[in-house]
Write a protein that holds these residues in place. Structure first.
Motif, PDB file in Angstrom:
ATOM      1  N   ILE A  73       0.981  -3.079   6.683  1.00 28.33           N
ATOM      2  CA  ILE A  73       0.161  -2.827   5.490  1.00 28.33           C
ATOM      3  C   ILE A  73      -1.030  -1.929   5.840  1.00 28.33           C
ATOM      4  CG2 ILE A  73       0.785  -4.955   4.303  1.00 28.33           C
ATOM      5  CD1 ILE A  73      -1.876  -6.154   5.339  1.00 28.33           C
ATOM      6  N   ARG A  74      -1.812  -1.656   4.821  1.00 28.84           N
ATOM      7  CA  ARG A  74      -2.981  -0.757   4.947  1.00 28.84           C
ATOM      8  C   ARG A  74      -2.590   0.543   5.620  1.00 28.84           C
ATOM      9  NH1 ARG A  74      -7.523  -4.160   3.701  1.00 28.84           N
ATOM     10  NH2 ARG A  74      -6.747  -6.277   3.643  1.00 28.84           N
ATOM     11  N   GLU A  75      -3.370   1.001   6.639  1.00 29.98           N
ATOM     12  CA  GLU A  75      -3.041   2.324   7.209  1.00 29.98           C
ATOM     13  C   GLU A  75      -1.695   2.305   7.918  1.00 29.98           C
ATOM     14  OE1 GLU A  75      -5.399   0.384   8.338  1.00 29.98           O
ATOM     15  OE2 GLU A  75      -5.334   0.284  10.528  1.00 29.98           O
ATOM     16  N   LYS A  76      -1.194   1.115   8.232  1.00 28.28           N
ATOM     17  CA  LYS A  76       0.109   1.055   8.899  1.00 28.28           C
ATOM     18  C   LYS A  76       1.229   0.742   7.912  1.00 28.28           C
ATOM     19  CE  LYS A  76      -2.185  -0.946  12.739  1.00 28.28           C
ATOM     20  NZ  LYS A  76      -2.385  -2.300  13.186  1.00 28.28           N
TER      21      LYS A  76
ATOM     22  N   ASP B   4       0.862  -1.180   0.000  1.00 25.16           N
ATOM     23  CA  ASP B   4       0.000   0.000   0.000  1.00 25.16           C
ATOM     24  C   ASP B   4       0.896   1.227   0.000  1.00 25.16           C
ATOM     25  OD1 ASP B   4      -2.877  -0.966   0.584  1.00 25.16           O
ATOM     26  OD2 ASP B   4      -1.701  -2.044   2.079  1.00 25.16           O
ATOM     27  N   SER B   5       0.659   2.132  -0.930  1.00 25.56           N
ATOM     28  CA  SER B   5       1.439   3.364  -0.928  1.00 25.56           C
ATOM     29  C   SER B   5       0.924   4.267   0.186  1.00 25.56           C
ATOM     30  CB  SER B   5       1.298   4.081  -2.272  1.00 25.56           C
ATOM     31  OG  SER B   5       1.745   3.222  -3.287  1.00 25.56           O
ATOM     32  N   CYS B   6       1.865   4.999   0.800  1.00 29.43           N
ATOM     33  CA  CYS B   6       1.498   5.858   1.941  1.00 29.43           C
ATOM     34  C   CYS B   6       0.329   6.752   1.602  1.00 29.43           C
ATOM     35  CB  CYS B   6       2.647   6.775   2.306  1.00 29.43           C
ATOM     36  SG  CYS B   6       4.236   6.000   2.326  1.00 29.43           S
ATOM     37  N   ASN B   7       0.433   7.418   0.474  1.00 31.74           N
ATOM     38  CA  ASN B   7      -0.538   8.459   0.160  1.00 31.74           C
ATOM     39  C   ASN B   7      -1.917   7.914  -0.134  1.00 31.74           C
ATOM     40  OD1 ASN B   7       0.831  11.159   0.135  1.00 31.74           O
ATOM     41  ND2 ASN B   7       2.267   9.981  -1.097  1.00 31.74           N
TER      42      ASN B   7
ATOM     43  N   ASN C 296       2.148  -2.826  -6.624  1.00 27.17           N
ATOM     44  CA  ASN C 296       1.745  -1.566  -6.000  1.00 27.17           C
ATOM     45  C   ASN C 296       1.037  -0.676  -7.006  1.00 27.17           C
ATOM     46  OD1 ASN C 296       3.757   0.283  -7.414  1.00 27.17           O
ATOM     47  ND2 ASN C 296       5.073  -1.335  -6.590  1.00 27.17           N
ATOM     48  N   VAL C 297       0.470   0.430  -6.501  1.00 24.96           N
ATOM     49  CA  VAL C 297      -0.124   1.420  -7.415  1.00 24.96           C
ATOM     50  C   VAL C 297       0.592   2.753  -7.302  1.00 24.96           C
ATOM     51  CG1 VAL C 297      -2.536   0.842  -7.938  1.00 24.96           C
ATOM     52  CG2 VAL C 297      -1.926   1.653  -5.643  1.00 24.96           C
ATOM     53  N   CYS C 298       1.880   2.772  -7.523  1.00 28.36           N
ATOM     54  CA  CYS C 298       2.596   4.041  -7.377  1.00 28.36           C
ATOM     55  C   CYS C 298       3.815   4.054  -8.281  1.00 28.36           C
ATOM     56  CB  CYS C 298       3.018   4.226  -5.926  1.00 28.36           C
ATOM     57  SG  CYS C 298       4.030   5.678  -5.646  1.00 28.36           S
ATOM     58  N   ALA C 299       3.931   5.120  -9.052  1.00 27.01           N
ATOM     59  CA  ALA C 299       5.047   5.222  -9.996  1.00 27.01           C
ATOM     60  C   ALA C 299       6.376   5.412  -9.273  1.00 27.01           C
ATOM     61  CB  ALA C 299       4.812   6.378 -10.960  1.00 27.01           C
ATOM     62  N   ILE C 300       6.330   6.152  -8.165  1.00 25.14           N
ATOM     63  CA  ILE C 300       7.565   6.347  -7.400  1.00 25.14           C
ATOM     64  C   ILE C 300       8.000   5.002  -6.821  1.00 25.14           C
ATOM     65  CG2 ILE C 300       8.600   7.513  -5.419  1.00 25.14           C
ATOM     66  CD1 ILE C 300       7.731   9.856  -6.798  1.00 25.14           C
ATOM     67  N   ASP C 301       7.031   4.264  -6.291  1.00 25.28           N
ATOM     68  CA  ASP C 301       7.340   2.940  -5.751  1.00 25.28           C
ATOM     69  C   ASP C 301       8.017   2.066  -6.786  1.00 25.28           C
ATOM     70  OD1 ASP C 301       6.443   3.053  -3.152  1.00 25.28           O
ATOM     71  OD2 ASP C 301       4.369   2.683  -3.727  1.00 25.28           O
ATOM     72  N   ARG C 302       7.516   2.117  -7.988  1.00 28.12           N
ATOM     73  CA  ARG C 302       8.066   1.222  -9.009  1.00 28.12           C
ATOM     74  C   ARG C 302       9.536   1.538  -9.260  1.00 28.12           C
ATOM     75  NH1 ARG C 302       2.525   1.224 -10.514  1.00 28.12           N
ATOM     76  NH2 ARG C 302       2.534   3.108 -11.787  1.00 28.12           N
ATOM     77  N   ALA C 303       9.882   2.811  -9.130  1.00 25.75           N
ATOM     78  CA  ALA C 303      11.287   3.163  -9.307  1.00 25.75           C
ATOM     79  C   ALA C 303      12.087   2.868  -8.040  1.00 25.75           C
ATOM     80  CB  ALA C 303      11.405   4.634  -9.679  1.00 25.75           C
TER      81      ALA C 303
END
Ligand code: SF4
Ligand code: SF4
Lengths: 333, 539
Positions: free
Chosen positions: B435-438, B402-405, B482-489
């Motif tokens: 995971i999730r909110e944590k 889960d991405s933070c945002n 994940n669902v985040c472009a920054i994460d993927r990098a």
């Protein structure tokens, strides 16, 4: 250093009250200072809250701690990620009365491997809850001194609080709990290295002060047994703005004045300190807003126009490249 | 350029010392450690967007080339922001230093530097606030936890403002909801007033301002990058896709972070989008002007963030679309969800998003008029509109980050999981407290994903990576979705460092693999052009 400073400040306060009463300054400690203290507390508290309120909430920024409301078949967490006012009220209620967020607390630990583990850590929550609730109950119990008769609600609370039925006068559980909880909060502040490291004098001082208040109260009730009728008369006199005469004041033991003076100091200190979290928690924008951002537009009162790079400027710069690549343009040149 | 320190080996780095120093933090001056901070921004980037004090400077050097009256600027800046943000004023006042947030920050967990405990990170600024804005601080000074603002303090604020990824994990645990991210945001605004930005943030900001996206891809390059993906898609599926760009009158505008057009593994996610939209036959367009969903401006100032996100609605209006669909990204979605409408709304020229395939009306976006692609796809699957063959992803054992945002600034938790469960057969959750909110940050968000601060990134990435290691060891997980472009990098780097046999992918890459398309040839390869399970022998 910070601990000693705070400790001795409280000791000095106690000595002040003691010396003052011995020097026959009953009126100062039994009337003048309490009046000033209540006034400072009320005005200060209101001022601080208004001050917070004077800064707007430009963006709706709840910290979401559960599933959002989106598709109807996905179960929303209506409390931890509220989208309605009712949800927000519930979330705030749990936060204020049961310290919901603190209940989540974990202890992060690093083991060989390396392996990180997150263990239960509920002591802070428990001690915090025990402290705040017993404080509240003790505060409510004290209303027997502020009212003509003793309302039955208060009698019920007293009855419950002393249900163990030990000692004369009957022992209130909250008296024991609050002393225990404050002691725990103090000990953890000293002995948990991280907490010790972040602590300021402003963290120890209220603990000592409140310990002093509770301890003097306990001494008064169970050991020195001050002239209780006199105390009630004095307090009633104060709240009817008709203080009792000097002689009656002198009949009450000095421990009462110490108790009263420490309370006065707490009241004076309150609005200037971190203790304002009591009011602040209600205003916290990460908790008291609904996560309905995409449903209802939030207005920022100071939203102002900003300099942007328009499409026109963009196309002007790239028109040729766009045309060559077969990307549609607004103007041919 | 300053030295780019290579981070020590993982075995070394994971020996973390949590012992608190003897000396009071307020008396311990900041020490700039190589590998823990980014380069200062080049002057030209500041000039492009009109930021103050453009010059060449180095954070590691003594002289920061500050304006004469820098102190006044900062104090005045604090004052202005106290008046503008209730969060800031309140959070300066009500922390009780209970320490509940202390061990919740990935930078503290991975580094042990006490000033990375969220509470202390805030105290760095709070001590200055006390000195200049509170009675106690003015009267009692240090014993009240107050301190003068001097150059050393400024450097400290700078150093630790760029060791916080504004992930809000601390805020979940704070009894008053104190969000250190809000305080870091303010600290970075103050930094911005003096031109103390970092190069890795300002490059993307100036690119995005002038060219529409962080990477500075020009219109024709965007088109050719995507055409490149189309060739690969054709190789895999035999299907030729023809997306459109800047097309007026389309029903939907699609906006996604530019990172996915550029580097693996984000590119595979972009391919997934292209395949999905083609298969559905929806009437949508890409835009080369609104070619960035992310917003590095947010890591400099609220105003800059607003300036960058302007183009999304502007482009939707120009093209006359009905609503906007947003791709996978983390901070992009915090901003779209919690800021866009407030900045640039009301978007009354758009309609409430309605899926052209299922007819579902997305009431949850009825004001902002923009939905997340995971919401869109979850709805498609639920309504049985996609033919999926999850066995094509059978070589993968997937876990979900889960991405933070999206987790803590939105609550997008179940939508992607629902999609994931439908496109893969092997899905394992990481431990509940991670995971999730944590969830834990990748360790490199908010513009910290540079090269020169790799040690910082690997430290910050440690808790996330450690949870991945857990599921790898227990379930043989080999893919972190994940669902985040920054994460993927960033997770790619963090996995290579901490858990080398785990790869990283976006959700729609997996969708693209599983999606059975009309008229496709028998697939033998996945989107990475690797053989599909069971198809290896046929070559
Ligand atoms: S949890 Fe909240 S109140 Fe406690 S130390 Fe952290 S920021 Fe302060
Ligand atoms: S927002 Fe995240 S990175 Fe920043 S202090 Fe809190 S936990 Fe640490």
């Amino acid at each position: 250093m910070k601990i000693l400073f705070s400790f001795f400040t409280v000791v000095v306060l106690i000595l002040l009250a003691y010396a003052g009463v011995n020097a026959n300054m009953h009126f100062l400690f039994g009337a003048v200072i309490p009046y000033i203290a209540v006034a400072v507390f009320l005005l200060g508290f209101i001022y601080r809250v208004l001050k917070w309120g004077s800064s707007p909430v430009p963006f709706r920024i709840p910290t979401t701690c559960g599933q959002q409301k989106s598709l109807p078949w996905i179960k929303q967490n209506k409390i931890e990620n509220p989208s309605s006012t009712l949800g927000v009220i519930t979330r705030m209620f749990l936060e204020v009365f049961f310290f919901r967020s603190l209940f989540r607390n974990l202890k992060t630990q690093l083991y060989e491997g390396p392996r990180l583990a997150y263990g239960e850590a509920k002591w802070l929550w428990l001690a915090g809850l025990a402290f705040h609730w017993s404080f509240l109950i003790i505060f409510v119990r004290h209303f027997r001194f502020f009212m003509q008769g003793v309302p039955s609600v208060i009698k019920t609370i007293e009855g419950l609080d002393s249900f163990l039925q030990v000692g004369v006068p009957l022992l209130y559980m909250t008296d024991v709990i609050i002393l225990g909880a404050v002691t725990y909060l103090f000990i953890r502040r000293v002995f948990i290295p991280q907490v010790n490291y972040i602590s300021l004098a402003a963290d120890y001082f209220p603990l000592f002060l409140i310990f002093g208040i509770a301890a003097s109260g306990v001494l008064m009730r169970y050991f020195f047994k001050v002239h209780i009728v006199g105390v009630k008369e004095l307090v009633m006199g104060l709240i009817t703005f008709n203080p009792v005469e000097m002689q009656k004041m002198q009949e009450i033991g000095v421990i009462f004045y110490i108790h009263l003076f420490l309370i006065s100091m707490l009241l004076v200190y309150f609005p200037f300190s971190k203790l304002m979290h009591m009011g602040g928690v209600f205003l916290s924008p990460t908790r008291n807003l609904a996560n309905n951002n995409r449903m209802v537009r939030h207005i920022n009162p100071w939203n102002y126009p900003v300099k942007v790079h328009t499409y026109e400027e963009y196309e002007n710069e790239f028109r040729d490249k766009m045309k060559k690549a077969g990307i549609p343009v607004e103007k041919e040149s | 350029m300053a030295t780019t320190a290579k981070p020590p080996k993982p075995e070394e780095l994971s020996k973390i010392d949590y012992k608190t120093p003897k000396k009071n933090w307020i008396d311990t001056p900041v020490e700039f450690k190589p590998g823990m901070y980014c380069h200062g921004s080049r002057a030209k980037y500041l000039e492009i967007v009109g930021f103050p004090n453009p010059r060449e400077w180095k954070p590691g050097e003594e002289d920061w080339k500050l304006p004469e009256n820098w102190k006044e600027i900062v104090i005045e800046g604090i004052k202005e922001r106290l008046e503008k943000y209730r969060s800031f004023r309140l959070f300066m006042d009500i922390c009780v230093r209970c320490g509940a947030c202390a061990d919740k920050c990935h930078f503290y967990i991975g580094g042990g530097d006490p000033k990375n405990m969220p509470v202390l990170r805030s105290e760095l600024l709070r001590s200055v606030y006390r000195k200049y804005f509170t009675v106690g601080g003015k009267l009692f000074g240090k014993i009240a936890g107050a301190r003068e603002l001097d150059l050393n303090v400024l450097k400290e604020l700078w150093y630790y403002a760029f060791q916080c990824t504004e992930c809000r994990r601390c805020s979940v645990f704070c009894p008053y909801g104190i969000d250190t991210a809000e305080i870091t945001l303010m600290a970075r605004e103050l930094i911005n007033l003096l031109g103390l930005n970092t190069d890795w943030i300002m490059g993307p900001v100036s690119n995005c301002y002038m060219k529409g996206n962080h990477l500075g891809l020009e219109p024709h390059t965007i088109k050719s990058s995507i055409e490149f993906f189309l060739d690969d898609i054709e190789t895999v599926t035999g299907i030729k896709i023809e997306p459109t760009f800047n097309r007026k009158g389309a029903e939907i505008l699609f906006v996604t972070p530019s990172g996915d057009l550029f580097a693996d593994p984000g590119t595979y996610t972009a391919m997934g989008y292209l395949m999905l939209f083609h298969e559905l036959g929806i009437d949508y367009t890409w835009s080369t002007y609104a070619s960035e969903g992310g917003n590095f401006g947010f890591f400099t100032s609220n105003e800059m963030a607003k300036r960058l996100h302007y183009k999304i609605y502007a482009e939707a209006k120009r093209l006359g679309v009905k609503w906007i669909l947003g791709g996978e990204c983390g901070h992009m979605w915090r901003l779209i969800h919690q800021y866009l409408d407030t900045w640039h709304g009301p978007a009354d020229f758009l309609e409430v998003p309605k899926s052209p395939i299922t007819g579902t009306v997305f009431e949850n976006a009825k004001s902002t008029k923009m939905i997340h692609v995971a919401e869109f796809t979850a709805d498609l699957i639920k309504n049985g509109k996609l033919k999926l063959d999850p066995s094509r992803n059978d070589s993968l054992k997937v876990t979900w980050h889960d991405s933070c945002n999206t987790a803590r600034g939105m609550g997008l938790l179940e939508e992607p999981r629902y999609v994931l469960r439908n496109v893969v057969n092997h899905f394992y959750e990481m431990p509940e407290d991670t995971i999730r909110e944590k969830t834990f940050c990748c360790g490199s968000g908010t513009g910290l994903n540079a090269g020169e601060n790799m040690e910082l990134r690997m430290r910050g990435g440690f808790p996330r990576a450690n949870a991945v290691k857990f599921v790898r060891d227990h379930f043989g997980v080999n893919m972190l979705a994940n669902v985040c472009a920054i994460d993927r990098a960033t997770l790619k780097a963090s996995m290579e460092y901490w858990v080398p046999d785990v790869l990283v992918c976006g959700l729609h890459e997996l969708v693209g693999n599983a999606l059975v398309m009309t008229g496709e040839k028998e697939r033998t390869q996945d989107l990475r052009l690797e053989p599909l399970p069971g198809k290896e022998a046929k070559e």
